[in-house]
Design a protein around this motif. Structure first.
Motif, PDB file in Angstrom:
ATOM      1  N   GLY A   1      -9.919   0.373   6.869  1.00 34.05           N
ATOM      2  CA  GLY A   1      -9.995   1.145   5.637  1.00 34.05           C
ATOM      3  C   GLY A   1      -8.968   0.680   4.617  1.00 34.05           C
ATOM      4  N   TYR A   2      -7.707   0.587   5.071  1.00 34.33           N
ATOM      5  CA  TYR A   2      -6.650   0.193   4.153  1.00 34.33           C
ATOM      6  C   TYR A   2      -6.848  -1.258   3.720  1.00 34.33           C
ATOM      7  N   ALA A   3      -7.290  -2.104   4.661  1.00 28.60           N
ATOM      8  CA  ALA A   3      -7.537  -3.511   4.320  1.00 28.60           C
ATOM      9  C   ALA A   3      -8.594  -3.606   3.225  1.00 28.60           C
ATOM     10  N   ALA A   4      -9.615  -2.765   3.327  1.00 26.19           N
ATOM     11  CA  ALA A   4     -10.668  -2.781   2.310  1.00 26.19           C
ATOM     12  C   ALA A   4     -10.112  -2.364   0.951  1.00 26.19           C
ATOM     13  N   THR A   5      -9.172  -1.406   0.972  1.00 19.41           N
ATOM     14  CA  THR A   5      -8.546  -0.989  -0.283  1.00 19.41           C
ATOM     15  C   THR A   5      -7.815  -2.167  -0.923  1.00 19.41           C
TER      16      THR A   5
END
Lengths: 268, 274
Positions: free
Chosen positions: A242-246
């Protein structure tokens, strides 16, 4: 196909960027990931590094490519073919292969240091790879080596389309070669300069192979790029997709903003 | 004037030397022992056979080369076929909304791979149980996302502009089908474009690093850049062996480039002119 492999993942990434958790256990967290960006020191250094590469490397490389193309375009130059091939040669290598070579050439006991000490330019070896400042310089030198010839080819191709009479007119008007370069060549090549600026910007924002293989983002994140941080977040640390996608949306937004600015600046 | 000329040639020679030096260095180092390489030996040695033996004995470079070859070859064939059909279609056939679709396509050029990598990885993860042949850790998964690239479609569309429309008319009158025209007339007359596209695609695919790094896991599936990267990360590297591996990995793309250089330049010109 483009939809399956580009746009569908983009939407997935957007959804993911509002989720957080380890591996595949993800929950919606709203904008939490986006707030986290501002407090994340690694992200901030990745962003800073990427901009440093962008501000220094892209102009140096494109200017050098343009100068070389202009010189190599002159018809009475001897060994033109040889110079062109030699300067284009780096563009044939794989990013990983040349990165590994550069890593060894710039090692503390590597050839570059041995040479610099031989000609008494430095007294003790420079810690190219392990010093935060020199590590960035190494990356910049490496990318410039790899991509200058590549960009030069685009300029050469479009230089050949410029009407020779324009230069003759400039010569009659008393323009020196340097004036001709700035007043005729650069304005005539504007569209292709814009093209290479945008592709180089996009390339630099995605920089991965070189930092991964030369410095591994080190020392202490001094050379880490956004792409490598995304990779680390997903596959090196405890995966937080999730954070990587952000973080990955940040690159996309940057590319869009910078491309728009470049279009506006060039006035097209 | 003479002094100026001298500096011009000096400058070009220095730049050329810097460009070539890493190549010379890797070829020279391929023939030397690891210890001599660290000492900075600049002369060829007679350690080549030994380095080759060590390389093939300690690493499965043959498999990595084969994997890379399969990936690059299949990607090139499929990508060029798809892109040239699409580029041809965009340029030759009139249909409404064509330009909107094309512009949306071009937008995908701006999408950085890093930002779609995770969803792609998860997508392949989801299909793995149902279709293991194209799931995670397969060469097919390496190939699939690179078959369609907006850049290649754009490249073919630009070049199709130079293709004479009369030839198509002539083909139609002679009773060729649309696909017949494409395969019998278009492909043979666009050799340079195809060669340039093939070089670019083969090289990109052969050298691709990030996506294979993510999607491939088992050692016997690794491609050549992954192997080189692994060698480079070794704690006590045998430089002779590493340089030998790098030369072997660089040879195919360098050879292809030099053999097809003429077509490459001609093909690139077409896309710049348009």
């Amino acid at each position: 196909m483009i939809c399956i492999f580009y746009f569908y993942p983009m939407i997935q990434a957007l959804i993911l960027s509002f989720q957080s958790g380890m591996g595949n256990n993800l929950q919606y967290v709203g904008f939490d990931n986006y707030f986290r960006l501002f407090k994340d020191p690694t992200f901030i250094s990745a962003l800073k590094n990427t901009f440093i590469y962008l501000i220094f490397q892209v102009p140096i490389m494109l200017f050098l490519a343009l100068v070389l193309a202009t010189l190599l375009n002159s018809p009475n130059l001897k060994f033109r073919g040889f110079f062109r091939t030699a300067i284009f040669l780096p563009a044939v290598t794989s990013l990983v292969a040349y990165s590994v070579i550069f890593k060894y050439l710039f090692a503390t006991d590597g050839l570059i240091n041995q040479f610099l000490m031989m000609i008494h330019l430095v007294h003790e070896p420079i810690n190219w790879i392990t010093h935060p400042f020199w590590a960035k310089v190494t990356i910049i030198i490496a990318i410039t080596w790899r991509w200058t010839g590549y960009n030069m080819v685009f300029y050469l191709a479009s230089l050949q389309n410029i009407d020779k009479s324009i230069y003759e007119a400039a010569k009659i008007d008393g323009a020196s070669p340097i004036q001709q370069f700035f007043l005729v060549t650069i304005p005539m090549l504007k569209p292709i300069i814009l093209f290479t600026t945008i592709t180089s910007t996009i390339g630099t924002l995605q920089l991965f192979d070189e930092v991964m293989n030369i410095t591994y983002g080190g020392p202490g994140n001094a050379t880490i790029t956004i792409s490598q941080y995304i990779y680390n977040l997903s596959f090196e640390y405890t995966p937080d997709f999730g954070y990587a996608a952000t973080v990955s949306y940040v690159i996309l937004i940057l590319i869009v903003i910078l491309s728009i600015i470049q279009f506006k600046v060039s006035g097209d | 004037m003479k002094v100026k000329k001298f500096f011009l040639y000096l400058f070009l020679t220095v730049v050329s030397f810097i460009s070539i030096f890493p190549f010379l260095w890797m070829v020279i180092s391929m023939t030397n022992k690891s210890v001599e390489i660290t000492k900075g030996r600049l002369l060829p040695g007679n350690y080549l056979i030994e380095n080759l033996k060590n390389l093939f004995a300690s690493y499965d470079i043959a498999t990595a080369l084969w994997n890379s070859f399969i990936v690059a070859f299949v990607t090139t064939i499929l990508a060029i076929l798809v892109a040239s059909l699409a580029g041809y279609g965009f340029e030759i056939h009139r249909s409404r909304g064509k330009n909107i679709v094309f512009n949306i396509l071009l937008l995908s050029l701006m999408i950085p791979f890093a930002s779609i990598m995770i969803p792609l990885y998860r997508m392949f993860g989801k299909i793995t149980p149902y279709a293991p042949a194209i799931g995670i850790d397969t060469l097919a998964a390496v190939i699939l996302p690179s078959i369609t690239t907006a850049f290649l479609i754009f490249f073919f569309r630009q070049n199709t502009k130079m293709f004479s429309k009369e030839l198509i008319e002539a083909g139609r009158i002679d009773g060729l089908s649309e696909l017949g025209i494409f395969f019998r007339i278009f492909i043979p007359s666009m050799k340079n474009t195809y060669a340039a596209a093939a070089i670019i695609t083969f090289m990109t695919s052969w050298n691709n690093y990030m996506w294979p790094l993510v999607i491939l896991q088992s050692t016997e599936k690794k491609t050549i850049p992954l192997l080189i990267s692994n060698l480079g990360a070794a704690y006590a590297p045998d430089y002779g062996v590493i340089y030998t591996a790098i030369v072997i990995a660089t040879l195919p793309t360098a050879l292809i480039f030099f053999l097809l250089q003429k077509h490459f330049v001609a093909g690139m010109m077409g896309s710049v002119k348009g």
